[in-house]
Design a protein around this motif. Structure first.
Motif, PDB file in Angstrom:
ATOM      1  N   UNK A  19       0.841  -1.201   0.000  1.00  0.00           N
ATOM      2  CA  UNK A  19       0.000   0.000   0.000  1.00  0.00           C
ATOM      3  C   UNK A  19       0.877   1.253   0.000  1.00  0.00           C
ATOM      4  N   UNK A  20       0.267   2.362  -0.389  1.00  0.00           N
ATOM      5  CA  UNK A  20       1.001   3.633  -0.436  1.00  0.00           C
ATOM      6  C   UNK A  20       1.159   4.190   0.972  1.00  0.00           C
ATOM      7  N   UNK A  21       2.202   4.993   1.198  1.00  0.00           N
ATOM      8  CA  UNK A  21       2.293   5.711   2.478  1.00  0.00           C
ATOM      9  C   UNK A  21       1.247   6.824   2.543  1.00  0.00           C
ATOM     10  N   UNK A  22       0.965   7.310   3.737  1.00  0.00           N
ATOM     11  CA  UNK A  22       0.058   8.456   3.880  1.00  0.00           C
ATOM     12  C   UNK A  22       0.673   9.679   3.204  1.00  0.00           C
ATOM     13  N   UNK A  23      -0.190  10.606   2.776  1.00  0.00           N
ATOM     14  CA  UNK A  23       0.329  11.775   2.040  1.00  0.00           C
ATOM     15  C   UNK A  23       1.301  12.646   2.842  1.00  0.00           C
ATOM     16  N   UNK A  24       1.323  12.498   4.164  1.00  0.00           N
ATOM     17  CA  UNK A  24       2.271  13.298   4.952  1.00  0.00           C
ATOM     18  C   UNK A  24       3.487  12.480   5.388  1.00  0.00           C
ATOM     19  N   UNK A  25       3.580  11.253   4.906  1.00  0.00           N
ATOM     20  CA  UNK A  25       4.671  10.357   5.323  1.00  0.00           C
ATOM     21  C   UNK A  25       5.954  10.711   4.556  1.00  0.00           C
ATOM     22  N   UNK A  26       7.003  11.138   5.278  1.00  0.00           N
ATOM     23  CA  UNK A  26       8.207  11.622   4.585  1.00  0.00           C
ATOM     24  C   UNK A  26       9.169  10.516   4.135  1.00  0.00           C
TER      25      UNK A  26
END
Ligand SMILES: [Fe+2]
Length: 687
Positions: free
Chosen positions: A130-137
């Motif tokens: 799955x993709x990381x959250x949009x704020x995950x650096x």
């Protein structure tokens, strides 16, 4: 961004039964035994977001219309920690392909999945992320690939990609594969009709029912024709292994519909109205590549439900060159491929469709042949191409009445035509909006077509080498008629990036069957070189490229041969001066073909020719890897030898070279800069 179960069900209410939600962890209760023969195209996953992903398989039955499979999603490969299981319908109406959207998953998490039929016959196990959250650096790693012809080659590139990924540290492993098109070639050769082409053996791919034929190429005209080609391609074991290892984010290029087709017009040398063919191509793409692309019949993942269209000639065109004909519009909008794919804090992939909305080819009016210049192989005066591209909008709406080459003149055939658009007005407006709105560090434009100019400087040829004279002070355009020659549209987008002070802009593309690295700029000298971002082209996984074609077809006695191929005494194969031509110009090539002294040849480089290019290999094959952080974009070209037979090595065979280009993120107004490093092997005349 995190959908609750209720929201997920609501969003997906119209999706039919193809839906699963992750819940408490349990051991599998399914009696699964692997029967790959009953799932002959393997498994796949597509377009993951932080909480959900679409899973895919195909389980054909000999009769009946609809059966139910069970899909399971687990946190471990042994399925002792199953988090979701659901029914997945397979239907004859979708050629027995199944898609399931699984929600409620954890972001940036690896899962395993498998399908099982009512008798316990199971698919192979697939892996997805799955993709990381949009704020995950976190760092993002992906590969971009294209052009996987299995009619004429083998997919050793995928084998290499898998081999390296299995051995990479977790932080360096690929998160997804961006497929930029030519997943299939709809033009199929039959081995008994044609045994070889260039260096290639023709391999059996498919028999196309009710298709057309031009020369030795068979092509589909119906959905069953396209389905046959997808099945033929997915029989490839390396492609199956790649799809089972990573989620794919895919976009079609030309060959998923038609070699030279545009909008709904089918074209393999000859044009024909192809509204029903375009719909058939979209249907088969949707059935075989799991994605979140919007189809006109609604969000159900069960069947495509094609709109009814008639194949009629398009007679009216709007001011952007879009065919104003209801069946054309219904066909090209039956599946909307353009979309933005968010992946953590650092990445927006903005994916566009280069074929469904493009205007007519502005460069091929038959009258242009009267201008001459055939002696200058593959070269056309750059200013001429700019006039043709610009149409009635050229020079602020004052296009020249005539176009010329030397003393020859013909009326400007594009004078009253719209400027060339590859994206079409609606998609272009969407793209600009996406670029303006993006909050990711890197805005990566997944454009299936290469956007870097390929040009040369025949104005610097010594007098007397050719019979005709090349126009003075005039560069020659040499790229294919792709985004590299979409001068007007490119400038519109690049100017927006400059004016809106957008940083972290990069293009990744395919189609050209070659590796290119450089900068996105609207103009080149004598115009203003003003890079607004980076631009890369990834080589073909397997399809034959320019150098292979030239090795086989370029006349030995042509006076311009040194600009393309240099015949080193005693060598089995010529050196590829074509790469040097695009990077350094004619003087370097002529010197190299004489002395084979690379340093001396490069010392004659024309610095005005290609300030936008750091690397060109028109003979490369393989794939490209991108690694993104908040600070830098690292792009690695992994080049393999010409993949004409399947490698028997687990690593897919030796490498030709590995080269990386690294750019630090730049501030608004600053110029991007690539640092190049050859990590392995020898890229020859590409630098
Ligand atoms: Fe291709």
């Amino acid at each position: 961004m995190t959908l609750s179960r209720r929201e997920f069900i609501k969003t997906a209410a119209a999706m039919g039964a193809s839906l699963a939600w992750a819940g408490p962890v349990n051991a599998s209760r399914i009696r699964w035994h692997e029967r790959r023969d009953l799932f002959p195209e393997g498994v796949a996953s597509g377009d993951p977001d932080p909480n959900s992903v679409i899973l895919w398989t195909r389980r054909p039955y000999d009769s009946g219309k609809r059966y139910a499979l069970t899909v399971e999603v687990a946190e471990d490969e042994g399925f002792s920690r199953v988090v979701a299981h659901a029914r997945a319908p397979v239907m004859a109406a979708a050629d027995w392909t199944a898609r399931v959207l699984v929600g409620g998953l954890k972001p940036a998490h690896t899962y395993w999945y498998r399908f099982t039929d009512a008798e316990g016959n199971g698919s192979r196990v697939g892996r997805t992320i799955t993709a990381p959250r949009p704020d995950d650096p976190r760092t993002v790693n992906f590969a971009f690939v294209s052009c996987q012809d299995v009619n004429e080659g083998k997919l050793n590139g995928y084998r290499r990609m898998i081999f390296e990924d299995e051995r990479a540290a977790p932080a360096d492993q690929l998160d997804f594969v961006l497929h930029l098109g030519d997943f299939i070639y709809e033009v199929v050769e039959y081995p008994e009709e044609v045994k070889t082409r260039y260096d290639r053996t023709i391999y059996e791919v498919a028999r196309i029912p009710d298709g057309g034929k031009i020369g030795k190429f068979h092509f589909p005209l119906t959905v069953d024709g396209y389905r046959a080609v997808y099945k033929g391609y997915l029989a490839d074991p390396d492609l199956q292994d790649a799809r089972a290892r990573w989620p794919f984010v895919a976009m079609w290029d030309n060959h998923e519909f038609s070699w030279q087709g545009w909008q709904s017009i089918q074209k393999a040398v000859k044009e024909r109205p192809g509204q029903s063919i375009k719909v058939a191509a979209n249907q088969a793409w949707w059935e075989y590549l799991p994605s979140r692309c919007k189809k006109v019949s609604g969000p159900s993942l069960e069947t495509f439900d094609p709109p009814a269209v008639t194949d009629v000639a398009i007679e009216k065109w709007d001011e952007n060159g879009l065919g104003d004909e209801p069946n054309n519009l219904a066909a090209i909008n039956s599946l909307i491929g353009y979309r933005t794919y968010r992946y953590g804090k650092h990445l927006d992939v903005i994916i566009t469709d280069q074929h469904s909305y493009r205007s007519a080819d502005p460069f091929s009016d038959p009258s242009l042949a009267k201008l001459g210049g055939e002696e200058f192989i593959d070269m056309a005066p750059e200013p001429l191409m700019q006039v043709l591209d610009g149409g009635r909008a050229f020079n602020g709406g004052n296009p020249p009445a005539d176009v010329s080459f030397g003393d020859a003149h013909v009326p400007n055939p594009q004078k009253d035509k719209p400027p060339q658009t590859i994206l079409g007005a609606t998609q272009k407006a969407w793209l600009k909006d996406q670029l303006r709105k993006s909050t990711a560090t890197w805005k990566i434009w997944g454009n299936s077509e290469g956007a870097l100019d390929g040009r040369s400087d025949p104005q610097n040829l010594p007098p007397g080498l050719t019979k005709e004279t090349w126009p003075k002070d005039t560069y020659a355009a040499m790229s294919p008629p792709d985004y590299g020659m979409a001068y007007t549209e490119r400038a519109e987008i690049y100017d927006l990036i400059r004016d809106a002070k957008i940083t972290g802009f990069a293009i990744v593309s395919g189609d050209r069957h070659s590796f290119w690295a450089g900068y996105a700029t609207s103009q080149l000298p004598p115009g203003k070189f003003e890079p607004v971002g980076l631009s890369f082209v990834g080589a073909s996984l397997s399809s034959a490229g320019t150098m292979e074609a030239l090795e086989h077809g370029f006349p030995k006695d042509n006076p311009l041969r040194p600009l393309f191929l240099a015949d080193r005494p005693g060598a089995a194969k010529p050196d590829w001066t074509h790469n040097m031509l695009l990077r350094h110009g004619v003087r370097s090539c002529l010197e190299y073909a004489k002395s084979f002294d690379l340093q001396r040849a490069r010392s004659l480089s024309n610095p005005e020719l290609a300030p936008h290019l750091e690397f060109v290999d028109l003979g490369g094959h393989g794939y490209a890897k991108v690694r993104l952080t908040g600070d830098e974009m690292r792009t690695e070209f992994v080049c393999i030898p010409r993949p004409i037979t399947r490698s028997d090595r687990p690593d897919g065979g030796q490498l030709r070279y590995r080269v990386e280009h690294v750019a630090r993120i730049w501030d608004p107004g600053e110029r991007p800069k690539l640092a190049q490093r050859v990590l392995e092997g020898d890229p020859g005349l590409s630098i």
